[in-house]
Design a protein around this motif. Structure first.
Motif, mmCIF file in Angstrom:
data_model
loop_
_atom_site.group_PDB
_atom_site.id
_atom_site.type_symbol
_atom_site.label_atom_id
_atom_site.label_comp_id
_atom_site.label_asym_id
_atom_site.label_seq_id
_atom_site.Cartn_x
_atom_site.Cartn_y
_atom_site.Cartn_z
ATOM 1 N N CYS A 129 42.529 23.232 5.574
ATOM 2 C CA CYS A 129 42.354 22.106 6.498
ATOM 3 C C CYS A 129 42.198 20.770 5.783
ATOM 4 C CB CYS A 129 41.163 22.362 7.399
ATOM 5 S SG CYS A 129 41.309 23.927 8.274
ATOM 6 N N HIS A 130 41.465 20.781 4.678
ATOM 7 C CA HIS A 130 41.239 19.500 3.997
ATOM 8 C C HIS A 130 42.514 18.964 3.347
ATOM 9 C CE1 HIS A 130 36.578 19.964 3.760
ATOM 10 N NE2 HIS A 130 37.043 19.796 4.980
ATOM 11 N N ARG B 196 44.796 18.289 7.086
ATOM 12 C CA ARG B 196 44.377 17.230 8.019
ATOM 13 C C ARG B 196 43.606 16.128 7.313
ATOM 14 N NH1 ARG B 196 43.077 21.948 10.652
ATOM 15 N NH2 ARG B 196 44.648 22.620 12.159
ATOM 16 N N GLU C 212 48.794 20.091 15.649
ATOM 17 C CA GLU C 212 48.302 19.299 16.784
ATOM 18 C C GLU C 212 49.147 18.044 16.974
ATOM 19 O OE1 GLU C 212 46.277 19.979 14.163
ATOM 20 O OE2 GLU C 212 45.027 21.597 14.962
ATOM 21 N N CYS D 238 41.920 27.109 11.142
ATOM 22 C CA CYS D 238 40.979 27.192 10.017
ATOM 23 C C CYS D 238 40.632 28.648 9.709
ATOM 24 C CB CYS D 238 39.710 26.417 10.375
ATOM 25 S SG CYS D 238 38.423 26.486 9.130
ATOM 26 N N GLY E 82 34.869 26.692 5.283
ATOM 27 C CA GLY E 82 34.065 25.514 5.648
ATOM 28 C C GLY E 82 32.854 25.242 4.784
ATOM 29 N N PHE F 225 29.224 26.086 5.776
ATOM 30 C CA PHE F 225 29.439 26.671 7.110
ATOM 31 C C PHE F 225 29.520 28.197 7.003
ATOM 32 C CE2 PHE F 225 32.625 28.332 10.133
ATOM 33 C CZ PHE F 225 32.068 27.958 11.346
ATOM 34 N N GLU G 5 26.750 29.400 9.481
ATOM 35 C CA GLU G 5 27.317 29.984 10.709
ATOM 36 C C GLU G 5 28.064 31.252 10.325
ATOM 37 O OE1 GLU G 5 27.537 29.248 14.030
ATOM 38 O OE2 GLU G 5 26.692 27.226 14.215
ATOM 39 N N VAL H 182 30.346 33.391 12.949
ATOM 40 C CA VAL H 182 31.599 32.765 13.379
ATOM 41 C C VAL H 182 32.568 32.677 12.199
ATOM 42 C CG1 VAL H 182 32.657 30.735 14.426
ATOM 43 C CG2 VAL H 182 30.369 31.410 15.120
ATOM 44 N N MET I 223 36.334 34.217 12.082
ATOM 45 C CA MET I 223 37.522 33.400 11.843
ATOM 46 C C MET I 223 38.349 33.967 10.695
ATOM 47 S SD MET I 223 35.709 29.676 12.391
ATOM 48 C CE MET I 223 37.006 28.613 11.769
ATOM 49 N N VAL J 8 35.594 27.395 16.353
ATOM 50 C CA VAL J 8 34.196 27.807 16.510
ATOM 51 C C VAL J 8 33.861 27.960 17.991
ATOM 52 C CG1 VAL J 8 31.797 27.180 16.030
ATOM 53 C CG2 VAL J 8 33.591 26.628 14.360
ATOM 54 N N PHE K 176 26.414 21.001 12.637
ATOM 55 C CA PHE K 176 26.747 22.025 11.631
ATOM 56 C C PHE K 176 27.550 23.187 12.237
ATOM 57 C CE2 PHE K 176 23.185 19.696 9.968
ATOM 58 C CZ PHE K 176 23.503 19.545 8.628
ATOM 59 N N ALA K 177 27.730 23.172 13.552
ATOM 60 C CA ALA K 177 28.482 24.234 14.214
ATOM 61 C C ALA K 177 29.972 23.931 14.137
ATOM 62 C CB ALA K 177 28.023 24.376 15.667
ATOM 63 N N SER K 178 30.437 23.638 12.945
ATOM 64 C CA SER K 178 31.834 23.252 12.738
ATOM 65 C C SER K 178 32.195 23.498 11.286
ATOM 66 C CB SER K 178 31.995 21.758 13.043
ATOM 67 O OG SER K 178 33.166 21.257 12.438
ATOM 68 N N SER K 179 33.445 23.901 11.075
ATOM 69 C CA SER K 179 33.893 24.076 9.691
ATOM 70 C C SER K 179 34.502 22.764 9.182
ATOM 71 C CB SER K 179 34.921 25.209 9.604
ATOM 72 O OG SER K 179 36.079 24.873 10.349
ATOM 73 N N LEU K 180 34.428 21.708 9.989
ATOM 74 C CA LEU K 180 35.019 20.398 9.663
ATOM 75 C C LEU K 180 36.523 20.525 9.396
ATOM 76 C CD1 LEU K 180 32.300 18.723 7.365
ATOM 77 C CD2 LEU K 180 32.541 18.583 9.849
ATOM 78 N N CYS K 181 37.178 21.385 10.177
ATOM 79 C CA CYS K 181 38.605 21.594 9.929
ATOM 80 C C CYS K 181 39.441 20.425 10.445
ATOM 81 C CB CYS K 181 39.084 22.903 10.560
ATOM 82 S SG CYS K 181 39.268 22.862 12.358
ATOM 83 N N SER L 196 40.698 19.820 13.422
ATOM 84 C CA SER L 196 41.667 20.065 14.496
ATOM 85 C C SER L 196 41.322 19.250 15.742
ATOM 86 C CB SER L 196 41.688 21.560 14.821
ATOM 87 O OG SER L 196 42.628 21.838 15.806
ATOM 88 N N GLU M 18 34.844 13.562 11.568
ATOM 89 C CA GLU M 18 34.192 12.597 10.673
ATOM 90 C C GLU M 18 32.791 12.250 11.229
ATOM 91 O OE1 GLU M 18 33.521 10.396 7.425
ATOM 92 O OE2 GLU M 18 35.157 11.838 7.685
ATOM 93 N N TYR N 174 30.419 14.974 10.424
ATOM 94 C CA TYR N 174 29.975 14.805 9.034
ATOM 95 C C TYR N 174 28.866 13.750 8.975
ATOM 96 C CZ TYR N 174 30.135 13.405 4.105
ATOM 97 O OH TYR N 174 29.788 13.087 2.818
#
Lengths: 246, 190, 455
Positions: A133-134, A137, A146, A176, A180, A183, A187, A190, A194, C313, C348-353, C355, C368, C371
């Protein structure tokens, strides 16, 4: 052109073979590579957990180490993005902006700076590409699903130029993988789900190898593959390109 | 009062002024045939399309529906129903309502109607079968073009309608006929 | 319960999680098909974003322009500073009209204001008329998605619920049948509605009118039968001109449900003869949010829900795991502004992907902002002591090549030679479901020194 190679901490400690492959690949492509000694980390594990402020020491060390290089290359899109976008404001000076403007993830360095779109090599395997992803995106080293417009992928471009390789189509080509960074621990449930789903997508398309530009994502998937004894292998794109070009 | 305190708080907090973008430029030759695109899109929204070449044929079509014993309210004819007519019906038993459509939108198959076309606002919603009569030359390419033609200031209510009412609230399975009409027909007049 | 724990509970039912993930991914795929049919999609997103930023940076002027034009149209305009005031205004309108029932269509704002329990406490019967919302209301639950409120429920559960509440046939779970049952059940309420409430998708300063989008036709069925139409809107829903509607209407349904337009896009300008329209402009923290340099752009949101459908997520943890009316990525950047401590885990409930940011029709930099909220959580001391201390130690080590080399060697040594039960214990979250990598004998730097840097 003096090219400095940045090998992030987890590659240095856990996957030195990826560092070695990157170095050898760049040399095969005629690049004069320098590896500044005493490298540590980009600071991302802290910054992504909310402690960007506490990365001043790490970032300062990084800037001092690499400010003499014309160009910096790293086999991790994620770490490159950290340096480009999340270095604390206190360190934003000329030295830093030179680094920010001249640091590249490995595959974008090959396609955009070396201007090489095709490599002379062979890799007779069915490969699924993990679009980290990094890279995708964040650095825009490809067009995410997307967005509207023609799809492209710099790493996919290089892989598909190899002889006999079969890049498999995935159901969800750029969802993804669930790593993460922290993450994966904060988490955990999850994150694991994934990863499991990502692996399933590859297996259902008979991939033999998952290729990626970020070893961290691959480490997460490899951990699941090994635990569940699945027939799939992960490889960093540097390893594939370096092997293919022998 | 709250009005003043809200405005005061906005003034104190709002970000530095940001300009409006220039009006959007849209290519005008995207679809080969506007009518064809409109029909495609309307059908995919669940509309039935009947191509018809004169107002007389529209009349015939309506009379055919009536002969099935259905309650039909037709507002497309010259003799517009009077207020009295409107007040004696609650329309909850209306099988078919026929209205004139003002404009069609090729990109999404929707038809614009406003208060002048429906007389009372509940009419297009309460009937089980809504029929809109639309002239082919009133089909425009996209929403930008249509909004340029719509005069909101001179109407009390207007609506884009695209197909029969529908829902996918149960397991995302599409069901035609939620609270509004169950059938939707567009009589396309050349 | 924290998001990670709620997610764990959700994930325990594997087939259900898989079904939930697929149902929402289907919505994302439908959205992709629509997006690909609009050549100027990215231009539209740019425009929508700029129009919203412009409107928000001039919000006071546009609100006054809107108010003046709305009053000119014969609409009654109310202002509410907070949720309580909004609810009181609604109640007062009902009381003045002598009406004890409110038929309403879906509104995330009234959920945010907790309006239904407020009115019910005062003896008002509130009828949700959107099918998904009605299901949730009958089952005494909260919506789990802002566009598909009952997406977490299976048709068998809805069948059972309707059997009990609407006396449908036992064991008939056919969505077509269940929808028809809801249709006839709600029709009674529509025909007898005296006061109806809707949300607002867009309000237009230039015309003093507003737009409501539905597929079911429930908003129109309610308000056109009622004498009084109450429309509740957050002040951020305002756009400057009629022509801007084209941009937003083109984006909204395509992003939300993968339709080129919703079934009904209703434009309310003036009350119907002999009737009333009331509009309530609600602040409830929004004006203050505007002052957050890093976060005000979250107010551009048009509530399409696309970020939920795309979020890996959200799809695997369900809307309820977020513990707020608006779940998913957008919820995780709105909630910290409401209560940073209570919602400290959501960023924090995100992988910061990322999307969510790429799918967003108004280009909110959602990942962002996630973050940046993480930084706020740390700086305001809401990160747990263990994480805080741990990370600070790691920070010290990584800033020092000497410490880094030393700890790296020790860690590898430990992981290679320590018995498995020490590595895979309860403290090691990583290793619960994942193996750790096979460890190399030496690091890259050690290899380099040995093989290349012989000087």
């Amino acid at each position: 052109m003096k090219v400095g190679l940045f090998i992030p901490c987890y590659i240095d400690q856990l996957y030195p073979c990826v560092g070695i492959s990157t170095l050898q690949l760049l040399e095969k492509l005629g690049v004069d590579v320098e590896v500044p000694q005493n490298q540590t980390c980009c600071g991302q594990p802290l910054a992504n957990s909310g402690l960007q402020k506490e990365t001043i020491g790490i970032s300062r060390h990084f800037i001092n180490l690499f400010s003499n290089c014309d160009t910096i290359v790293s086999p991790s899109g994620s770490c490159v993005l950290q340096i480009k976008e999340h270095v604390p404001k206190e360190l934003h000076d000329e030295k830093y902006s030179h680094i920010k403007n001249n640091i590249y993830e490995l595959t974008e360095f090959i396609t955009d700076i070396l201007k090489i779109d095709e490599l002379d090599g062979q890799f007779p395997y069915r490969v699924g590409l993990l679009q980290s992803c990094h890279s995708l995106r964040g650095l825009r080293n490809g067009k995410s699903s997307e967005l509207a417009g023609k799809r492209f992928s710099k790493s996919g471009q290089l892989l598909s130029s190899l002889k006999d390789i079969k890049l498999v189509d995935l159901d969800r080509p750029d969802e993804c993988c669930g790593f993460g960074g922290t993450f994966s621990v904060f988490e955990e449930a999850v994150s694991v789900q994934m990863g499991v789903d990502k692996i399933k997508d590859h297996l259902s398309h008979d991939a033999e190898i998952i290729a990626g530009t970020d070893m961290s994502c691959l480490m997460h998937l490899e951990g699941l593959i090994n635990r569940n004894r699945q027939l799939l292998k992960v490889m960093h794109i540097a390893e594939i390109l370096n092997t293919a070009m022998t | 009062m709250s009005r003043e305190s809200i405005l005061k708080s906005i003034i104190a907090n709002k970000p530095a002024k940001i300009g409006l973008p220039k009006p959007i430029e849209i290519s005008n030759n995207e679809y080969r045939d506007l009518t064809e695109k409109f029909i495609d899109m309307a059908k995919s929204a669940g509309s039935e399309i009947v191509e018809i070449d004169s107002m007389e044929k529209v009349m015939e079509w309506i009379i055919r529906q009536k002969s099935d014993g259905k309650v039909v309210f037709d507002l497309t004819q010259e003799s517009v129903p009077t207020q009295q007519f409107l007040s004696i019906h609650d329309f909850s038993n209306s099988d078919i309502v026929v209205l004139r459509g003002q404009m069609g939108v090729a990109e999404n198959g929707a038809v614009w109607i406003d208060e002048h076309d429906m007389l009372i606002r509940k009419l297009p919603f309460i009937t089980s079968h809504l029929v809109l009569v639309l002239k082919k030359n009133k089909i425009l390419k996209d929403m930008h073009q249509v909004y340029n033609q719509i005069d909101l200031k001179n109407t009390g209510f207007g609506v884009f309608i695209a197909g029969p009412s529908k829902t996918a609230d149960i397991e995302q399975s599409l069901v035609i006929g939620a609270h509004g009409p169950i059938r939707h027909t567009i009589l396309l007049l050349s | 319960m924290k998001h990670s724990q709620a997610a764990k509970v959700f994930l325990k039912n594997a087939p259900r999680t898989q079904w939930h993930d697929k149902a929402l991914w289907f919505a994302r795929e439908k959205r992709d098909i629509q997006k690909n049919q609009v050549t100027e999609w990215e231009t539209l997103r740019d425009h929508a974003s700029q129009i919203k930023e412009h409107a928000l940076s001039n919000l006071d002027d546009y609100l006054m322009e809107f108010e003046q034009n709305a009053i000119g149209n014969g609409i009654v305009v109310h202002w509410a500073s907070d949720a309580e005031e909004h609810n009181r205004i609604v109640f007062n309108i009902l009381q003045k009209a002598g009406v004890r029932k409110l038929v309403k269509s879906k509104s995330m704002l009234t959920e945010e204001c907790r309006m239904n329990p407020y009115l019910e406490n005062k003896g008002i019967e509130v009828i949700e008329s959107d099918l998904g919302e009605r299901i949730i209301q009958l089952d005494k639950q909260e919506p789990s998605h802002i566009v598909m409120p009952a997406i977490h429920m299976k048709k068998e559960e809805i069948g059972k619920l309707f059997e009990k509440e609407l006396h449908t046939e036992t064991g008939n779970n056919d969505p077509q049948y269940l929808t028809a049952a809801a249709r006839s059940h709600l029709r009674k309420h529509f025909l007898s509605a005296e006061v109806a409430l809707t949300g607002v998708n867009f309000a237009i300063a230039e015309t003093g009118g507003f737009v409501v989008c539905t597929n079911e036709g429930n908003a129109d069925m309610g308000v056109h039968h009622a004498r009084i139409h109450i429309a509740s809107m957050g002040i951020e829903k305002l756009i400057p001109k009629k022509e801007h509607l084209a941009v937003f209407i083109r984006l909204l349904a395509r992003s939300a449900t993968g339709q080129p337009i919703t079934n009904y896009t209703s434009h309310f300008q003036k009350p119907e003869k002999g009737k009333e329209i009331h509009i309530i402009l609600v602040d409830n923290g929004r004006s203050e949010h505007l002052g957050e340099e890093k976060f005000w752009r979250a107010l551009k949101c048009i509530r399409c829900g696309a970020c939920m459908n795309t979020c890996p997520v959200y799809r695997r943890s369900g809307g309820h795991s977020y513990g707020y009316t608006i779940p998913g990525p957008i919820g995780s950047i709105l909630t910290p502004k409401i209560d940073l401590k209570q919602f400290a885990d959501l960023p924090f409930a995100s992988s910061l992907c990322g999307s969510c940011s790429d799918v967003c029709p108004v280009k909110i930099d959602i990942h962002e902002q996630l973050y940046q909220w993480r930084q706020e959580v740390y700086e305001h001391g809401h990160l747990s002591w263990i994480k805080k201390t741990g990370f600070r130690v790691v920070g010290k080590i990584l800033a020092s090549p000497r410490l880094y080399g030393l700890t790296g060697t020790i860690a590898r040594f430990f992981l290679i030679y320590a018995p498995g039960f020490l590595v895979y214990n309860r403290m090691n979250t990583w290793g619960k479901s994942r193996d750790i990598p096979t460890l190399p004998r030496q690091s890259f730097q050690e290899w380099y020194k040995e093989n290349r840097n012989k000087s």
